[in-house]
Design a protein around this motif. Structure first.
Motif, mmCIF file in Angstrom:
data_model
loop_
_atom_site.group_PDB
_atom_site.id
_atom_site.type_symbol
_atom_site.label_atom_id
_atom_site.label_comp_id
_atom_site.label_asym_id
_atom_site.label_seq_id
_atom_site.Cartn_x
_atom_site.Cartn_y
_atom_site.Cartn_z
ATOM 1 N N SER A 231 0.848 -1.197 0.000
ATOM 2 C CA SER A 231 0.000 0.000 0.000
ATOM 3 C C SER A 231 0.879 1.240 0.000
ATOM 4 O O SER A 231 1.696 1.437 0.888
ATOM 5 N N VAL A 232 0.713 2.034 -1.030
ATOM 6 C CA VAL A 232 1.549 3.210 -1.203
ATOM 7 C C VAL A 232 0.925 4.414 -0.527
ATOM 8 O O VAL A 232 1.580 5.164 0.167
ATOM 9 N N GLN B 41 -2.113 2.193 -13.931
ATOM 10 C CA GLN B 41 -1.169 2.272 -15.040
ATOM 11 C C GLN B 41 -1.545 1.222 -16.064
ATOM 12 O O GLN B 41 -0.945 0.156 -16.114
ATOM 13 N N HIS C 276 5.557 1.139 3.928
ATOM 14 C CA HIS C 276 4.522 2.086 3.493
ATOM 15 C C HIS C 276 5.064 3.504 3.509
ATOM 16 O O HIS C 276 4.871 4.265 2.547
ATOM 17 N N ALA C 277 5.756 3.856 4.578
ATOM 18 C CA ALA C 277 6.282 5.218 4.684
ATOM 19 C C ALA C 277 7.238 5.508 3.535
ATOM 20 O O ALA C 277 7.190 6.579 2.921
ATOM 21 N N ILE C 278 8.068 4.528 3.212
ATOM 22 C CA ILE C 278 9.056 4.751 2.155
ATOM 23 C C ILE C 278 8.374 4.902 0.805
ATOM 24 O O ILE C 278 8.651 5.831 0.043
ATOM 25 N N SER C 279 7.429 3.992 0.526
ATOM 26 C CA SER C 279 6.809 4.078 -0.801
ATOM 27 C C SER C 279 5.937 5.313 -0.901
ATOM 28 O O SER C 279 5.836 5.931 -1.955
ATOM 29 N N ARG C 280 5.340 5.700 0.210
ATOM 30 C CA ARG C 280 4.556 6.929 0.206
ATOM 31 C C ARG C 280 5.457 8.126 -0.070
ATOM 32 O O ARG C 280 5.097 9.034 -0.825
ATOM 33 N N ALA C 281 6.639 8.095 0.545
ATOM 34 C CA ALA C 281 7.575 9.190 0.302
ATOM 35 C C ALA C 281 7.950 9.246 -1.168
ATOM 36 O O ALA C 281 8.003 10.325 -1.777
ATOM 37 N N ALA C 282 8.186 8.065 -1.755
ATOM 38 C CA ALA C 282 8.532 8.035 -3.176
ATOM 39 C C ALA C 282 7.388 8.604 -4.000
ATOM 40 O O ALA C 282 7.594 9.359 -4.953
ATOM 41 N N ASP C 283 6.173 8.239 -3.612
ATOM 42 C CA ASP C 283 5.015 8.726 -4.344
ATOM 43 C C ASP C 283 4.880 10.236 -4.201
ATOM 44 O O ASP C 283 4.609 10.946 -5.167
ATOM 45 N N GLU C 284 5.074 10.726 -2.985
ATOM 46 C CA GLU C 284 4.976 12.165 -2.751
ATOM 47 C C GLU C 284 5.997 12.923 -3.591
ATOM 48 O O GLU C 284 5.758 14.023 -4.048
ATOM 49 N N GLU C 285 7.146 12.290 -3.764
ATOM 50 C CA GLU C 285 8.187 12.966 -4.516
ATOM 51 C C GLU C 285 7.928 12.888 -6.013
ATOM 52 O O GLU C 285 8.626 13.524 -6.795
ATOM 53 N N ILE D 62 7.912 10.075 -7.916
ATOM 54 C CA ILE D 62 8.638 9.045 -8.654
ATOM 55 C C ILE D 62 7.624 8.064 -9.225
ATOM 56 O O ILE D 62 6.799 7.510 -8.504
ATOM 57 N N GLU D 63 7.704 7.885 -10.531
ATOM 58 C CA GLU D 63 6.716 7.059 -11.198
ATOM 59 C C GLU D 63 7.086 5.599 -11.069
ATOM 60 O O GLU D 63 8.250 5.246 -11.230
ATOM 61 N N PRO D 64 6.132 4.744 -10.774
ATOM 62 C CA PRO D 64 6.468 3.318 -10.726
ATOM 63 C C PRO D 64 6.823 2.802 -12.130
ATOM 64 O O PRO D 64 6.258 3.242 -13.120
ATOM 65 N N LEU E 54 14.069 8.691 -11.437
ATOM 66 C CA LEU E 54 14.401 9.690 -10.417
ATOM 67 C C LEU E 54 14.584 11.058 -11.070
ATOM 68 O O LEU E 54 14.039 12.061 -10.609
ATOM 69 N N GLN F 103 14.965 7.064 -1.092
ATOM 70 C CA GLN F 103 14.070 6.032 -0.573
ATOM 71 C C GLN F 103 14.713 4.658 -0.679
ATOM 72 O O GLN F 103 14.548 3.817 0.204
ATOM 73 N N SER G 60 10.054 9.707 5.188
ATOM 74 C CA SER G 60 8.808 9.890 4.450
ATOM 75 C C SER G 60 8.304 11.312 4.611
ATOM 76 O O SER G 60 7.626 11.846 3.751
ATOM 77 N N THR H 288 10.931 14.084 2.639
ATOM 78 C CA THR H 288 10.866 14.300 1.206
ATOM 79 C C THR H 288 9.616 15.048 0.775
ATOM 80 O O THR H 288 9.445 15.340 -0.391
#
Lengths: 380, 128, 163, 98, 183
Positions: free
Chosen positions: A289-290, A344, B85-94, B96-98, B111, D40, D88, D91
């Protein structure tokens, strides 16, 4: 600006009285004397154990709004005739989770009633939890043609989730947990451990009771804990099963992954259930979960099998079982409710979601979602 | 006999734990983007830790120390998914496209793309 | 509520809100870590660890809460004066335990004095230093530093009124 | 007959050996921490390393018969996710969260 | 050297070097956390659980967060190459120092031994031995480290506590001045 019409969202805060006064003063001073007080319903985090399809506390909010009207008339004094007061309750049928949701409801209502100024109570928070006001102001300010201002209230005794007083039951429950943990660590039940354990547990209970609990733990929460114990083996089994799948994919020489971002609207409400579901999803390999916005989970899926599993909603049923009881498990899967979406889509038009971008299937099937809700409601 | 069985179980559990940790490491090294890596980091690793700690608890027998192992297990199971979750959320906030299969960009490109979208480089320095 | 109800609403433009998941996890973990910090503090005499480590873990609990709930609410939950009182009180306790023997004409921090005079075992003197002195100092100073760095530059009034 | 090597002594050796393998995996994982490319990724790698540390501490504690090492492991189990949470927020530049 | 120690050694060395040479400060903070993990394992393996515990509590919970927070308030440089170019003269000096220090290692006693390689009794055996033998009777405390810290060397600890306290006060004053000059 002599023709400003005011919209004032109110909630039961320490400063609501002053906000009303200030709004009325503004309305009578330089505006046409129109004030609209609105009460925004939202899933009070304190009600997280219930399925929020239950009727919101209509009586209480009506009373509250009546009180606000009386205050406003009081403040108007002999100019009462110049003042038009309206009240409304919003967000009744929806479940508002974030500042954006609330802002949207407010803007919608404001536009419908030709309002051009919003007066915010600095303490305003319709129970969504989390720091709220700044994001709400930000959201409202994005809408053109709407002035946002904070009511100038004195004595801003801000009430954050951390500050409200704790009840004896909360403190007691936390004392018990902390004391038990302490004794497990100590291993022996000597006098020294009992005394220092009691001291520590008191400190923890007094300091953190409000942090840990939103509401008083009840027997229902005991039942939930028991059901959680039942749920864990199932979760463990799911984790194991999926782990083997994913391990096979990762160790496969060609790395046959197919990652996609998906979005699922889960049929669970409130902080703890949603977190349990989100963490269960994260723990189950292949799904991560993102983002969690209200009950809308953005989930990254690694392999198609995991995606299918997610859309079949096994974990969601499990979490519903834990928090709403056994009957609540009988629910259509997210896919059947049309609560799922792959964000996507692959370039080739493989899925029914189509090769077109977002706009195509932008709207979810509302009845699907509502069906899920009423299902939950029945189950209580 | 019971003792032998216990030892055998411990060995099997340690091996399973090592296997899943190996999978997690492989995943973190091999997978193409931060989101997919977060998968293995949170899951295979948690399971690997779970098996190994179970082995330790079994070896230590019944007592305070093995309770502590169980507590370790509990905390890892609670905190690890949150961290992922925190890490992927951070990536999303930044932003970064999957990565997807039909995407031929590398993680570095993703990146760079995310930094292009905002304003590149230091986004916090001029805040004050 | 129109667009967010649809599953496709873009989250790109959304305002930052504290993450539910993180908040809930911290709500679960914080009591345990605080208890563990206190446990270490109290058990410094018999097991590894001690008041320094315990104090650090207690401070880490505060940091944890601050990161999950936001720093402003945490600062109001744990007032500046509480933090200062912890640090200063710890130092005062330590000094006091050391000075009382001096008042009776013995040496500074002479634990044996307590045994001779009040039949308090030396162990409790050490415990007093550890629990009443070192742990609050460490917890207070770390938390204070954190608050200072976190919010000090933003609102000068908060900091200045605190002294 | 069960094999003869299934004794308590083997367990100790196995634990220490497993701890070494865990550490080797940690060294491999460290590649990700250096290379990134995103912050990350690094945090992710260090988070996995933290979990590995908990496991290694538990293994060594059991292997050497030093239960006190479990206390250290407990500290990591409780606090390891803090960095991920902090990152988190770090960033994110909207909302002035830090 | 056991495989465990070898792996640990490689790990700590790699993290330390990366911390020194990585340019991205944020990356350095993260890698430094990994270094702290390795050091905690080292201390644990050398059976110094007290020190390992300190490393764990401070390294996992506090340092990273404080450093990150500081980074938020300052500027982070993200352009430029990935690694710092080492300063050659400094490297030479440090290398020489390192070699000199490594040469002395051979003269240390082995872990847990009281005698060094030349058979000399290691430093202050009387005091150390006294602590080990009498700590429990003197203080009634089973953890000798605590006995030394709070009992035998209580005065030192008092000094340290005061230092920590005054460091806190000092940073309060410094940062406060910062606030006023910025206004």
């Amino acid at each position: 600006m002599s023709d400003d019409r005011l919209l004032v969202p109110v909630a039961d805060t320490p400063t609501v009285r002053q906000t009303v006064e200030s709004a009325v003063k503004t309305a009578l001073g330089d505006s046409e004397g129109y004030v609209r007080f609105v009460y925004v319903h939202s899933p009070d985090s304190s009600r997280e154990e219930e399925d929020p399809t239950v009727d919101p506390p209509v009586k209480e909010t009506t009373e509250f709004l009546n009180r606000v009207v009386v205050w406003a008339r009081d403040d108007a004094g002999d100019r009462e005739g110049d003042l038009t007061v309206e009240t409304a309750r919003l967000g009744f049928d929806d479940y508002l989770f974030s500042p954006e949701d609330v802002a949207e409801v407010l803007i919608e209502d404001g536009t419908a009633h030709d309002v051009d100024r919003v007066v915010l109570d600095p303490e305003y928070d319709p129970g969504v939890g989390a720091p709220f006001l700044r994001p709400l102001e930000y959201e409202l300010a994005k809408f053109p043609g709407l002035d946002v201002e904070e009511a100038p209230v004195q004595a801003r005794a801000r009430r954050t989730p951390l500050l409200a007083g704790s009840t004896p039951i909360q403190a007691g429950a936390l004392f018990f947990v902390s004391f038990a943990f302490y004794q497990v660590l100590a291993g022996t039940l000597e006098l020294f451990d009992v005394v220092t354990g009691a001291v520590s547990a008191t400190i923890v209970a007094v300091g953190l009771a409000r942090v840990t609990f939103h509401t008083d733990p009840t027997f229902a929460s005991l039942g939930r804990t028991l059901r959680l114990v039942v749920y864990l083996p199932y979760l463990l089994y799911e984790i194991l099963k999926a782990n083997v799948q994913v391990a096979a994919v990762i160790l496969h020489p060609r790395l046959p992954i197919d990652p996609r971002l998906t979005r699922v609207r889960a049929a669970v409400w409130g902080g703890l259930p949603v977190t349990t579901l989100a963490n269960s999803i994260t723990l189950t390999p292949g799904t991560l979960s993102v983002r969690v916005d209200g009950r809308t989970l953005t989930v990254h899926t690694l392999v198609p099998a995991a995606r299918e599993g997610l859309f079949d909603g096994g974990l969601e049923r499990g979490v519903r079982f834990v928090f709403y009881g056994r009957d609540a498990m009988q629910i259509a899967s997210p896919r059947e409710r049309n609560d799922t979406r792959v964000l996507q889509p692959p370039d080739e038009a493989e899925t029914t979601d189509g090769n077109d971008s977002e706009g195509d299937v932008a709207k979810l099937n509302e009845t699907g979602g509502d069906g899920a809700n009423s299902n939950g409601g029945d189950s209580r | 006999m019971i003792e032998r069985l216990r030892v055998a179980t411990i060995l099997v559990l340690v091996l399973l734990g090592l296997f899943f940790t190996f999978v997690s490491t492989t995943g973190v090294l091999r997978l193409p983007d931060v989101y997919s890596r977060a998968h293995t980091a949170s899951q295979a690793d948690t399971l690997g830790a779970g098996f190994t700690l179970a082995a330790v608890a079994l070896a230590l027998g019944w007592g305070t120390t093995s309770y502590k192992t169980v507590l370790l297990l509990f905390f890892i199971f609670v905190t690890n998914p949150t961290a992922a979750h925190a890490i992927s959320r951070a990536a999303d906030e930044e932003g970064i496209e999957p990565w997807t299969t039909d995407d031929d960009r590398t993680d570095e490109d993703l990146l760079d793309a995310s930094q292009m979208e905002t304003d590149g480089g230091d986004r916090r320095g001029d805040q004050q | 509520m129109s667009s967010d109800d649809s599953i496709t609403s873009e989250s790109e433009e959304s305002t930052y809100t504290e993450s539910q998941v993180i908040m809930t996890t911290v709500r679960v973990v914080a009591p345990f870590s605080l208890t563990y910090g206190l446990f270490l503090t109290f058990h410094g005499s018999g097991s590894p660890g001690g008041s320094f480590q315990g104090g650090a873990i207690m401070a880490a609990t505060v940091l944890m809460i601050a990161f999950a709930f936001g720093i402003e609410p945490t600062r109001e939950w744990l007032r500046n004066r509480t933090v200062v009182a912890l640090a200063a009180g710890g130092t005062a306790t330590f000094t006091l335990v050391g000075l009382i023997p001096v008042l009776y004409g013995r040496r500074f921090l002479e634990h044996r004095f307590y045994e001779d005079q009040f039949h308090i075992k030396t162990k409790w003197g050490l415990e007093a230093i550890e629990v009443g002195g070192v742990a609050p100092i460490v917890a207070g100073v770390i938390t204070g530093l954190f608050f200072l760095i976190a919010a000090g530059l933003f609102d000068a009034e908060e900091v200045s009124e605190d002294e | 007959m069960t094999p003869a090597f299934l004794t308590a002594e083997t367990v100790t050796d196995v634990f220490l050996l497993a701890a070494a393998v865990f550490l080797l995996l940690a060294v491999a994982m460290f590649y990700r921490a250096i290379r990134g490319p995103t912050t990350q990724d690094r945090v992710l790698a260090v988070n996995v390393l933290g979990t590995n540390t908990v496991v290694v501490l538990a293994l060594v504690g059991a292997g050497l018969g030093e239960p006190s090492l479990l206390d250290i492991a407990l500290v990591y189990a409780l606090l390891n996710f803090l960095m991920a949470v902090a990152i988190s927020k770090f960033t994110v530049d909207r909302g002035g969260v830090l | 050297m056991t495989p465990f120690e070898a792996a640990l050694f490689v790990f700590v060395l790699a993290t330390a070097l990366t911390t020194a040479f990585l340019r991205d400060v944020l990356g350095v903070i993260v890698v430094f956390a990994a270094y702290s993990l390795g050091m905690a394992l080292f201390y644990a393996f050398l059976l110094a659980p007290d020190v390992a515990m300190t490393e764990a509590a401070i390294g996992a919970g506090v340092t990273t967060l404080l450093l990150l927070l500081t980074l938020v308030k300052t500027v982070r440089e993200t352009e430029g190459p990935r690694f710092e170019r080492p300063n050659l003269p400094a490297l030479l000096i440090m290398g020489g120092l390192l070699v000199a220090l490594v040469l002395t290692i051979g003269d240390f006693p082995a872990l847990g031994e009281a005698f060094d390689s030349k058979g000399w009794v290691w430093r202050n055996p009387a005091v150390t031995q006294y602590y080990i033998e009498n700590a429990y009777e003197d203080t009634g405390v089973t953890n000798a480290v605590t006995a030394v810290l709070a009992g035998y060397r209580g005065f030192d600890t008092f000094g340290e506590a005061v230092v920590v306290f005054s460091a806190g006060i000092a940073s309060l004053l410094v940062l406060k001045r910062e606030v006023f000059t910025r206004e």
